[in-house]
Design a protein around this motif. Structure first.
Motif, short mmCIF file in Angstrom:
data_model
loop_
_atom_site.label_atom_id
_atom_site.label_comp_id
_atom_site.label_asym_id
_atom_site.label_seq_id
_atom_site.Cartn_x
_atom_site.Cartn_y
_atom_site.Cartn_z
N GLY A 179 0.83 -1.20 0.00
CA GLY A 179 0.00 0.00 0.00
C GLY A 179 0.86 1.25 0.00
N GLU A 180 0.30 2.34 0.50
CA GLU A 180 1.04 3.60 0.57
C GLU A 180 2.14 3.49 1.62
OE1 GLU A 180 1.87 7.33 -0.84
OE2 GLU A 180 0.32 5.94 -1.54
N PRO A 181 3.39 3.75 1.26
CA PRO A 181 4.49 3.60 2.22
C PRO A 181 4.41 4.63 3.34
CG PRO A 181 5.29 4.57 0.18
CD PRO A 181 3.88 4.14 -0.07
N ASP A 182 4.66 4.20 4.57
CA ASP A 182 4.68 5.14 5.69
C ASP A 182 6.10 5.47 6.12
OD1 ASP A 182 5.50 2.82 6.91
OD2 ASP A 182 3.80 2.67 8.29
N ARG A 183 7.09 4.87 5.42
CA ARG A 183 8.49 5.17 5.70
C ARG A 183 9.26 5.24 4.39
NH1 ARG A 183 9.63 0.93 10.60
NH2 ARG A 183 7.83 -0.08 9.66
N GLN A 184 10.27 6.06 4.38
CA GLN A 184 11.18 6.17 3.23
C GLN A 184 12.57 5.74 3.68
OE1 GLN A 184 10.51 8.14 -0.08
NE2 GLN A 184 8.52 7.29 0.49
N GLY A 185 13.28 5.10 2.78
CA GLY A 185 14.62 4.66 3.14
C GLY A 185 15.32 3.98 1.98
N LEU A 186 16.51 3.48 2.24
CA LEU A 186 17.33 2.84 1.22
C LEU A 186 17.79 1.47 1.72
CD1 LEU A 186 19.59 5.90 0.35
CD2 LEU A 186 17.59 5.11 -0.93
N LEU A 187 17.82 0.49 0.82
CA LEU A 187 18.29 -0.86 1.13
C LEU A 187 19.71 -0.99 0.60
CD1 LEU A 187 15.12 -2.95 0.19
CD2 LEU A 187 15.62 -1.67 2.28
N VAL A 188 20.66 -0.95 1.50
CA VAL A 188 22.07 -0.90 1.11
C VAL A 188 22.69 -2.29 1.27
CG1 VAL A 188 24.26 0.30 1.43
CG2 VAL A 188 22.11 1.46 2.01
N GLY A 189 22.85 -2.99 0.17
CA GLY A 189 23.46 -4.31 0.19
C GLY A 189 24.97 -4.21 0.24
#
Length: 496
Positions: free
Chosen positions: A463-473
């Motif tokens: 659904g609509e995201p409630d958090r923003q971020g980055l997935l750093v592998g």
């Protein structure tokens, strides 16, 4: 196609262009041309063809090519021989209504011809780049013991048992099932019997078959929000109704799942190392989840995502190890810990489930490719995988520390980076200072432009995201490159 009056009205194939650069053999090109002419009605039954020598001369090819094309069309029933060596068109039934051709990329711009379930899979927006140094879940194979692996492949197939060649069980090679049970006891503390283990085509193949076994179209399924988007593809393909259940620092919020869909048929979770947030479900939530499944006759699929690569001494027990009523199906894979192209995984479930799994799989997928199962059984039995895991845990722990240090040094005000005890990626959450300035998808696009693609967290939401971020592998990232590569991302954030 022309009639030659000098040869009694026999039909020639003048004008047929043979493409000698094509992968299609010349005799098949000749046969395809004649076949199409017959099916289109341009060559009617009883039409005589020129002899093979004359046709070969017209086409500029050998007579053998024409004769081979004729033989093929004889066998298919399009041609028949007549007295004195002649060849004529046989009576062929043709469709009475116009034929709708299969769509090709050039003939259609939409996917309307696909099933709704398959369109829902293809319509999922998901951006990734396996070649990126920051790819999530991609291991480093440069240190893999290929010499040992190739030796075991040669040895196990120098004189393989007959059962491995023709009688492979849908549940997999028995010695591999036994070795997998021992491996899970040593690495994950999961005690299980070999008859509870099935060897699968990676964890994705197991999930796909389990979804088809357990679900009917319209059945409700709990999925983590945010969650592992690849799991949703199999669920959508099975026609499931996905119910997003939020995840917090304690894992899946079971009470919210019960509120939204108390009679769901299935819950798909990553409790030991949640993807993408990296949190572990606490004991209270695990007990809640098991109690709900037992009371409602629901199933739980536990995807033990990258839990082998833990960077602390403590080990989170699997949900399956707490299951007392047989409602948990545990999925894992050797592809992530060894070679992504290996495509061998496993599931652990009650004997009742594995027996039904075997019967169904025998009719659909038969079994996982047996060639590597024999070698993998020896690779496990001789302890090579455990030694390799111990070595790679140290490597990945060093890389995680380097990425964590770079993120906290370069972007302390912009990103919050909680430590993750396991896996091959970190989740960097946007701090309030970034809200309204830039989205994680925009940062992801900027990272791709700099050659350092990083996945956005928001695409893991149903659904609509409630958090923003980055997935750093960091699985494929050299620890020394963490700081300079992430510096480009920091510059992009500050310029936003």
């Amino acid at each position: 196609m022309a009639r030659d009056s000098a040869t009694g009205g026999r039909v020639s194939v003048a004008g047929v262009g043979l493409d000698r650069g094509s992968d299609l053999p010349l005799y098949q090109q000749v046969a395809a041309h004649l076949r199409n002419q017959i099916l289109d009605g341009r060559l009617s039954a009883g039409t005589r063809l020129l002899g093979s020598r004359r046709l070969a001369a017209e086409l500029g090819c050998s007579r053998a090519i024409v004769l081979t094309a004729f033989d093929l069309l004889y066998s298919e029933g399009y041609l028949r021989s007549v007295p004195r060596g002649g060849v004529e068109v046989a009576a062929v039934a043709r469709a009475s209504a116009p034929v709708v051709p299969a769509p090709t990329p050039s003939s259609t711009a939409s996917d309307d011809w696909l099933s709704q379930r398959w369109r829902s899979v293809l319509d999922t927006r998901y951006d990734f780049d396996l070649g990126s140094p920051f790819s999530t879940g991609t291991p480093d194979v440069s240190g893999f013991p290929f010499d040992v692996w190739s030796r075991l492949l040669r040895q196990t197939w120098a004189n393989p048992p007959r059962s491995a060649c023709v009688d492979m069980s849908p549940l997999g090679w028995q010695p591999l099932r036994e070795a997998t049970a021992e491996y899970l006891g040593a690495v994950r503390g999961l005690l299980c019997r070999p008859d509870e283990v099935a060897i699968t085509s990676a964890s994705s193949g197991a999930l796909d078959l389990c979804c088809r076994m357990l679900l009917d179209p319209g059945d409700e399924v709990w999925v983590e929000e945010p969650g592992f988007i690849e799991a949703r593809w199999s669920l959508k393909a099975a026609g499931a109704k996905l119910v997003p259940v939020p995840v917090d620092e304690k894992g899946l919020i079971v009470s919210e799942g019960i509120r939204r869909a108390p009679n769901a048929k299935l819950a798909v979770v990553t409790p030991s190392h949640q993807f993408p947030l990296g949190v572990a479900m606490n004991l209270e939530r695990r007990q809640e989840l098991l109690q709900w499944a037992g009371q409602h006759g629901a199933w739980i699929i536990e995807d033990d995502y990258n839990s082998e690569f833990r960077h602390r001494d403590s080990m989170t027990a699997s949900l399956k190890s707490l299951d007392r009523v047989g409602r948990v199906i545990y999925l894992g894979t050797f592809s992530k810990v060894m070679l992504p192209s290996l495509r061998i995984g496993y599931l652990v479930a009650s004997r009742l489930f594995t027996e039904a799994f075997a019967r169904g799989r025998a009719r659909i997928d038969v079994h996982t490719a047996g060639t590597t199962q024999l070698a993998l059984a020896e690779f496990l039995r001789q302890g090579h995988l455990l030694r390799y895991l111990r070595r790679m845990r140290k490597v990945y722990a060093e890389r995680q520390a380097a990425v964590l240090d770079a993120l906290r040094t370069l972007m302390p005000d912009e990103l919050e980076v909680p430590p993750t005890p396991a896996g091959l990626h970190l989740t960097a959450l946007f701090r309030p200072v970034l809200e309204g300035r830039i989205t994680d998808r925009e940062v992801s696009r900027l990272s791709r432009a700099s050659g350092n693609f990083i996945q956005p967290l928001s695409q893991c939401y149903l659904g609509e995201p409630d958090r923003q971020g980055l997935l750093v592998g960091y699985g494929r990232l050299d620890a020394k490159e963490a700081h300079p590569r992430l510096a480009a991302i920091a510059a992009a954030l500050r310029s936003a």
